[in-house]
Motif scaffolding. Structure first.
Motif, PDB file in Angstrom:
ATOM      1  N   THR A 223      -8.509  12.078   4.631  1.00 17.99           N
ATOM      2  CA  THR A 223      -9.538  12.144   5.684  1.00 17.99           C
ATOM      3  C   THR A 223      -9.039  12.824   6.967  1.00 17.99           C
ATOM      4  OG1 THR A 223      -8.945   9.998   6.643  1.00 17.99           O
ATOM      5  CG2 THR A 223     -10.576   9.967   4.869  1.00 17.99           C
TER       6      THR A 223
ATOM      7  N   ILE B 128      -2.103   4.830  14.737  1.00 21.23           N
ATOM      8  CA  ILE B 128      -2.969   5.342  13.661  1.00 21.23           C
ATOM      9  C   ILE B 128      -3.650   6.630  14.102  1.00 21.23           C
ATOM     10  CG2 ILE B 128      -3.515   2.998  12.858  1.00 21.23           C
ATOM     11  CD1 ILE B 128      -6.381   3.581  14.149  1.00 21.23           C
ATOM     12  N   PHE B 129      -4.148   7.365  13.100  1.00 21.05           N
ATOM     13  CA  PHE B 129      -5.172   8.336  13.470  1.00 21.05           C
ATOM     14  C   PHE B 129      -6.506   7.719  13.059  1.00 21.05           C
ATOM     15  CE2 PHE B 129      -4.716  10.193   9.097  1.00 21.05           C
ATOM     16  CZ  PHE B 129      -6.055  10.345   8.748  1.00 21.05           C
TER      17      PHE B 129
ATOM     18  N   HIS C   7     -15.174   7.165   8.107  1.00 23.31           N
ATOM     19  CA  HIS C   7     -14.761   6.465   6.886  1.00 23.31           C
ATOM     20  C   HIS C   7     -13.965   5.187   7.133  1.00 23.31           C
ATOM     21  CE1 HIS C   7     -16.521   9.812   4.843  1.00 23.31           C
ATOM     22  NE2 HIS C   7     -15.785  10.644   5.560  1.00 23.31           N
TER      23      HIS C   7
ATOM     24  N   SER D 118       0.842  -1.195   0.000  1.00 18.61           N
ATOM     25  CA  SER D 118       0.000   0.000   0.000  1.00 18.61           C
ATOM     26  C   SER D 118       0.874   1.240   0.000  1.00 18.61           C
ATOM     27  CB  SER D 118      -0.972   0.009   1.183  1.00 18.61           C
ATOM     28  OG  SER D 118      -0.295   0.295   2.387  1.00 18.61           O
TER      29      SER D 118
ATOM     30  N   LEU E 294      -2.262  -3.039  15.423  1.00 17.27           N
ATOM     31  CA  LEU E 294      -1.214  -4.054  15.453  1.00 17.27           C
ATOM     32  C   LEU E 294       0.149  -3.390  15.541  1.00 17.27           C
ATOM     33  CD1 LEU E 294      -2.583  -5.997  12.365  1.00 17.27           C
ATOM     34  CD2 LEU E 294      -3.015  -6.547  14.766  1.00 17.27           C
TER      35      LEU E 294
ATOM     36  N   ARG F 114       1.907  -5.523   3.815  1.00 18.93           N
ATOM     37  CA  ARG F 114       1.181  -6.241   4.848  1.00 18.93           C
ATOM     38  C   ARG F 114       1.958  -7.497   5.267  1.00 18.93           C
ATOM     39  NH1 ARG F 114      -3.297  -5.783   7.347  1.00 18.93           N
ATOM     40  NH2 ARG F 114      -3.550  -3.690   6.533  1.00 18.93           N
TER      41      ARG F 114
ATOM     42  N   TYR G 239       2.448  -3.614  12.132  1.00 15.41           N
ATOM     43  CA  TYR G 239       2.110  -3.003  10.847  1.00 15.41           C
ATOM     44  C   TYR G 239       2.340  -1.500  10.900  1.00 15.41           C
ATOM     45  CZ  TYR G 239      -0.191  -2.144   6.430  1.00 15.41           C
ATOM     46  OH  TYR G 239      -0.446  -1.768   5.144  1.00 15.41           O
TER      47      TYR G 239
ATOM     48  N   TYR H 265       0.898   5.737  10.383  1.00 12.09           N
ATOM     49  CA  TYR H 265       0.882   5.419   8.956  1.00 12.09           C
ATOM     50  C   TYR H 265      -0.563   5.449   8.498  1.00 12.09           C
ATOM     51  CZ  TYR H 265       1.021   2.898   4.551  1.00 12.09           C
ATOM     52  OH  TYR H 265       0.871   2.551   3.228  1.00 12.09           O
ATOM     53  N   THR H 266      -0.808   6.159   7.409  1.00 13.55           N
ATOM     54  CA  THR H 266      -2.168   6.213   6.880  1.00 13.55           C
ATOM     55  C   THR H 266      -2.177   6.069   5.369  1.00 13.55           C
ATOM     56  OG1 THR H 266      -4.189   7.538   6.649  1.00 13.55           O
ATOM     57  CG2 THR H 266      -2.127   8.759   6.782  1.00 13.55           C
ATOM     58  N   THR H 267      -3.203   5.383   4.879  1.00 16.94           N
ATOM     59  CA  THR H 267      -3.404   5.327   3.429  1.00 16.94           C
ATOM     60  C   THR H 267      -4.506   6.314   3.023  1.00 16.94           C
ATOM     61  OG1 THR H 267      -4.891   3.474   3.830  1.00 16.94           O
ATOM     62  CG2 THR H 267      -2.682   2.940   3.080  1.00 16.94           C
TER      63      THR H 267
HETATM   64  C1  ANZ Z   1      -6.560   6.886   8.631  1.00 14.53           C
HETATM   65  C2  ANZ Z   1      -7.673   6.275   7.913  1.00 14.53           C
HETATM   66  C3  ANZ Z   1      -8.896   6.852   7.588  1.00 14.53           C
HETATM   67  C4  ANZ Z   1      -7.400   4.988   7.505  1.00 14.53           C
HETATM   68  C5  ANZ Z   1      -9.790   6.076   6.880  1.00 14.53           C
HETATM   69  C6  ANZ Z   1      -8.257   4.198   6.825  1.00 14.53           C
HETATM   70  C7  ANZ Z   1      -9.499   4.758   6.503  1.00 14.53           C
HETATM   71  P1  ANZ Z   1      -3.763  -0.780   4.386  1.00 14.53           P
HETATM   72  O1  ANZ Z   1      -4.537  -0.240   3.231  1.00 14.53           O
HETATM   73  O2  ANZ Z   1      -4.063  -2.197   4.655  1.00 14.53           O
HETATM   74  O3  ANZ Z   1      -2.302  -0.485   4.295  1.00 14.53           O
HETATM   75  N1  ANZ Z   1      -3.585   1.190  10.021  1.00 14.53           N
HETATM   76  C8  ANZ Z   1      -2.325   1.636   9.863  1.00 14.53           C
HETATM   77  N2  ANZ Z   1      -1.489   0.997  10.689  1.00 14.53           N
HETATM   78  C9  ANZ Z   1      -2.255   0.125  11.387  1.00 14.53           C
HETATM   79  C10 ANZ Z   1      -1.963  -0.823  12.407  1.00 14.53           C
HETATM   80  N3  ANZ Z   1      -0.716  -0.971  12.870  1.00 14.53           N
HETATM   81  N4  ANZ Z   1      -2.962  -1.551  12.921  1.00 14.53           N
HETATM   82  C11 ANZ Z   1      -4.223  -1.377  12.471  1.00 14.53           C
HETATM   83  N5  ANZ Z   1      -4.548  -0.506  11.508  1.00 14.53           N
HETATM   84  C12 ANZ Z   1      -3.586   0.247  10.967  1.00 14.53           C
HETATM   85  O4  ANZ Z   1      -4.338  -0.032   5.711  1.00 14.53           O
HETATM   86  C13 ANZ Z   1      -3.839   1.191   6.085  1.00 14.53           C
HETATM   87  C14 ANZ Z   1      -4.814   1.788   7.033  1.00 14.53           C
HETATM   88  O5  ANZ Z   1      -4.975   0.919   8.155  1.00 14.53           O
HETATM   89  C15 ANZ Z   1      -4.298   3.100   7.533  1.00 14.53           C
HETATM   90  O6  ANZ Z   1      -5.035   4.157   6.979  1.00 14.53           O
HETATM   91  C16 ANZ Z   1      -4.696   3.091   8.996  1.00 14.53           C
HETATM   92  O7  ANZ Z   1      -5.958   3.691   9.036  1.00 14.53           O
HETATM   93  C17 ANZ Z   1      -4.808   1.646   9.342  1.00 14.53           C
HETATM   94  F1  ANZ Z   1     -10.958   6.612   6.544  1.00 14.53           F
HETATM   95  O8  ANZ Z   1      -5.476   5.958   8.452  1.00 14.53           O
HETATM   96  B1  ANZ Z   1      -5.952   4.646   7.969  1.00 14.53           B
END
Ligand code: ANZ
Ligand code: ZN
Length: 870
Positions: free
Chosen positions: A257, A340-341, A346, A228, A332, A428, A335, A251-253
């Protein structure tokens, strides 16, 4: 007719003995023919096989036999994935040794596989529990360790607090230890890992080169590797703890948001969480609580969301309100950054969490067509497309544009000496933990010395053998409990030291066995020269259940071994096929006990009764054959009744090989009848044309040409079907041909004996025997012998196909009347000019044009055109 029934029970063992005695499936590396390596995933010696296990071996065998006929030097080996937990469990139950149980099963299963008539090179047989095999694996381990592919780190394991032992994931049943029934906890323990993540990119990119793999398997691997693209974002802490960090990196994808963020969450294993816990016993207790339950991701993901408010607050990097910092069980540590934020509107996990802890839920992505004034998120997070709202400078942008805009902005925004945001790629994929606290596995060849640290076992002392005298009457690892085995001198300082008592995950054993097969008996177990000759495996066949781990680990291993110079290739399996299963109805008696098919009689009205008692039997839907439900058919039963060729034929016929196939007695009887039909036809042909090798006539008439066409087409079609693993189609080609051949024999018997037909009949009979040889090899040998052919059909070449005989059966000719094209006519290619002329004269257009008169002339240009001069 004088022909007798084909007696498979008598013929099959006889032919297997001939193959064995002559050693015809023994493969030599020194052989100038082009190589072809076909392999079925090697079995775990679990007991006995049933006919359902046989399907992939039979499919592989068809390919092996076919490729041999096509002139390849074929490698088709067999071995045993012999280490593993079931052997230890059996040892506990039977108070015996895992080795005994394993080798007994190997003996039984080897005989069962031989019964199937598989053309295997048994001289290369291996068992992974053989010290010569696992010794080489230990050598490989040390080489990979030296190259940095192996390391040791603290990691969580399933801990049984009553038995005081580590449990494998499969030993945790509903969150409890399988023996003690105690609630399982997560514990940290130093474990060995393979650094598979070092090759994440190569393993992902390599998938694009695997054109002969099923798309679905490539997709599953792609998802498992899980690349990702996202952003690292650093949040400044408003009230940093004394002596602690003053920022949190997430870390955020979904940086788009960011304006919808309502909290920060740390993993319970995050260093900051652990640090805060030292000053807060409540937080300490919360982290303990999170550690309850098993370590599998599935388990963690289904747990109820739990959080602990640390009281810390972070500043929003784009000027939004401060955010509270929680420790949360669903984050976790392994990962991203372990933090996370959360954007509840969403992301479903964040939403569940926010609802539980009363945190704000602000939608920042508006679905297409929704009204911004009324759009709200209830209990389902919105993760679809849309336009940014409530997001300052991002308002009105699409998600991709907003992601980019945030990245650009935060890359410029400073926090301390660094930018707030930095683009990042994450996988992942986790490193591969290979430590198992078990006996029946390959010992990890290192020694722990208090003075010198971890020392590899010196090369000359390999293999580190498993001790034989072990007991299984107490929980835990017998290697650890053994009175002497682990106590050794340190290879470096000579002081007292202890061996590593962990053994390797059995997936390690299966990650290189296909390279081991490349060596001939007596050669080095892993030889680059031999592996260079044979690898990659041209066709690998096995169950979809191995689509991810086994195949990914093997791909990693081959790349790692090539990096350290033991091999030189990138991908181990050029072609992969995942076969469907054999399913069978299930039967239960009135007391609800499962019954074996042979205990049951099916009545014509569809009902069933128990043989002997006539007690009614409940019939259940067809399911995967399995010992536990007794819906299994042993290969011996089939061999003793219809013959194994019938089972082979049945497993290949009707259903595409990737789909499940239901085993029915009607199906098997059908196969048996067809086998008899082939045998009868071959014998009729011999009777009709006693000369085994009639001379090739100068010309062929219509009848013999038609038969020859059918025979050559059969060979060509079966060839292309087997090449594409369309075994069911190959079977149906044989069916069609047998009908044509049968009719031709009747016609030939009633007509004048002519030389060209004699030749065609003999040729057709031979082609038939050759075409069925990969699929029903015993019957084919019997036919070959009946045809008076020298040698074995198993060693014969594929029929020589004459392309001229393969042209379409019919041809469409344009018809000109007085120079103008008036019609078309479709006639058999083999039609004589006179036959074409008659057909043309009967056409409406021609009848009209001639208007009752005879044509002045008709000129038939064979295969091209017909000119009528009226
Ligand atoms: C903010 C956010 C807003 C996210 C949103 C998602 C949706 P992939 O795509 O699988 O890489 N994430 C990051 N690190 C994590 C961890 N150690 N344990 C659990 N969740 C974690 O997933 C990346 C998304 O999974 C990241 O993007 C983070 O949540 C979460 F509307 O950030 B996201
Ligand atoms: Zn030492």
């Amino acid at each position: 007719m004088s022909t007798e029934r084909y007696n498979a029970r008598e013929a099959e063992p006889r032919w297997r003995k001939v193959w064995d005695d002559r050693g015809i499936f023994r493969t030599r590396n020194e052989d100038a023919r082009p190589k072809y390596y076909v392999l079925e995933m090697f079995p775990y010696p679990s007991g006995r096989i049933h006919i359902g296990h046989g399907r992939n071996y039979v499919m592989g065998d068809v390919v092996a036999r076919f490729k041999r006929m096509k002139g390849f030097n074929v490698l088709h080996p067999m071995g045993w994935d012999a280490f593993g937990l079931p052997a230890e469990n059996a040892a506990i139950e039977r108070k015996s040794h895992p080795r005994e149980w394993t080798y007994e099963n190997i003996e039984t299963m080897r005989e069962q596989l031989k019964l199937l008539g598989l053309s295997l090179d048994w001289s290369r047989e291996i068992a992974t529990c053989d010290p010569s095999y696992y010794g080489e694996q230990q050598r490989i381990f040390l080489q990979l360790m030296k190259a940095g592919f192996v390391y040791r780190k603290e990691s969580e394991v399933n801990w049984d607090p009553v038995d005081n032992t580590v449990l494998a994931n499969e030993q945790v049943i509903d969150g409890r230890g399988w023996r003690s029934g105690a609630l399982v906890e997560r514990r940290k323990l130093a474990q060995w890992f393979f650094r598979i993540t070092a090759l994440a990119k190569e393993l992902l990119d390599g998938l694009d080169t695997l054109e002969r793999w099923p798309d679905k398997v490539r997709l599953m691997q792609r998802n498992w590797i899980g690349r990702s693209e996202g952003l690292h974002v650093r949040f400044g802490i408003e009230n940093p703890p004394v002596g602690g960090p003053n920022e949190i990196k997430v870390y955020t994808t979904r940086p788009d948001t960011l304006f919808g963020a309502s909290f920060i969450a740390l993993s319970p294993g995050h260093p900051l969480a652990e640090q805060l816990a030292q000053r807060s016993s409540a937080l300490g207790a919360f982290i303990e609580e999170c550690r309850r339950g098993g370590t599998s991701t599935a388990e963690i993901e289904t747990q109820e969301k739990m959080g602990f408010d640390t009281g810390l607050k972070v500043r929003h990097p784009l000027g939004g309100p401060h955010l509270p910092v929680y420790v949360a069980n669903f984050v976790l540590m392994e990962y991203g950054t372990g933090a996370i934020f959360g954007c509840p509107a969403h992301d479903q996990r964040d939403l569940d969490f926010a609802r539980k802890y009363g945190l704000p839920v602000t939608p920042v992505v508006l679905p297409p067509g929704a009204d911004p004034a009324v759009f709200e998120v209830g209990n389902i997070a919105y993760d679809g497309e849309g336009t940014l709202v409530h997001s300052g400078f991002l308002n009105g942008l699409s998600i991709p544009d907003a992601k980019e805009a945030v990245a650009v902005r935060l890359e410029k925004e400073p926090l301390g000496n660094e930018p707030v945001g930095e683009r990042a790629v994450n996988y992942r994929l986790r490193d591969w933990g290979i430590s198992r606290q078990r006996y029946w596995g390959c010992p990890i060849p290192v020694i722990h010395c208090e003075a010198c640290g971890i020392q590899p076992v010196p090369e000359a002392e390999l293999p580190v053998r498993l001790p034989d005298d072990v007991s299984f009457d107490a929980p835990g690892n017998p290697l650890d409990r053994h009175p002497t085995w682990k106590h050794v001198a340190c290879p470096h300082c000579g002081g007292a030291a202890v061996r590593e008592t962990d053994t390797m995950d059995t997936f390690v054993d299966s990650s290189w066995y296909f390279a081991r097969f490349a060596s001939e008996p007596g050669e080095a177990p892993l030889s680059k020269e031999a592996a260079d000759k044979w690898l990659p495996v041209d066709q690998y066949i096995g169950g979809i259940e191995h689509a991810i781990l086994h195949l990914l680990y093997s791909r990693f291993f081959i790349r790692a071994l090539s990096t350290v110079g033991r091999l030189s290739l990138e991908e181990p399996f050029a072609g992969l096929f995942t076969q469907g299963m054999i399913v069978h109805e299930t039967y239960k008696d009135e007391g609800g006990r499962w019954l074996f098919p042979e205990e049951v009689e099916r009545r014509d009205d569809g009902s069933a009764v128990k043989i002997g008692t006539n007690e009614p039997v409940t019939i259940g839907a067809p399911e995967k054959m399995s010992k536990s439900k007794k819906n299994v058919v042993p290969p011996e039963t089939v061999a003793d009744t219809y013959g194994v060729d019938c089972a082979r034929w049945f497993m290949l016929s009707d259903t595409p090989p990737e789909r499940d196939r239901e085993w029915t007695s009607a199906g098997i009887e059908g196969a048996w009848r067809f086998q008899q039909r082939i045998w009868r036809l071959i014998n009729e042909a011999v009777e009709l044309v006693p000369d085994a090798e009639p001379t090739h006539p100068d010309a062929f008439g219509a009848e013999s040409t038609a038969l020859r066409r059918a025979a050559h087409t059969l060979a060509a079609e079966v060839e292309s079907d087997i090449e594409r693993l369309h075994f069911n189609k190959a079977v149906s080609r044989v069916h069609s041909f047998v009908t044509v051949f049968g009719d031709a024999l009747v016609a030939a018997r009633n007509g004048e004996p002519v030389a060209d037909l004699a030749f065609a009949v003999r040729e057709a009979a031979q082609f038939l025997a050759l075409a069925i040889a990969p699929m029903v090899p015993h019957l084919a040998e019997e036919c070959w012998a009946a045809l008076g052919k020298a040698g074995l059909v198993s060693q014969a070449g594929w029929p020589g196909i004459e392309p001229a005989l393969l042209a379409a059966d019919t041809v469409t000719l344009p018809i000109q009347i007085n120079g103008k094209r008036r019609a078309d006519i479709t006639v058999p290619v083999a039609a004589t000019p006179a036959e074409v002329e008659n057909a043309v004269l009967a056409l409406d257009a021609v009848v009209k044009a001639l208007d009752g008169r005879a044509p002045k002339r008709i000129i038939v240009v064979p295969q091209r055109i017909v000119n009528v001069v009226a």
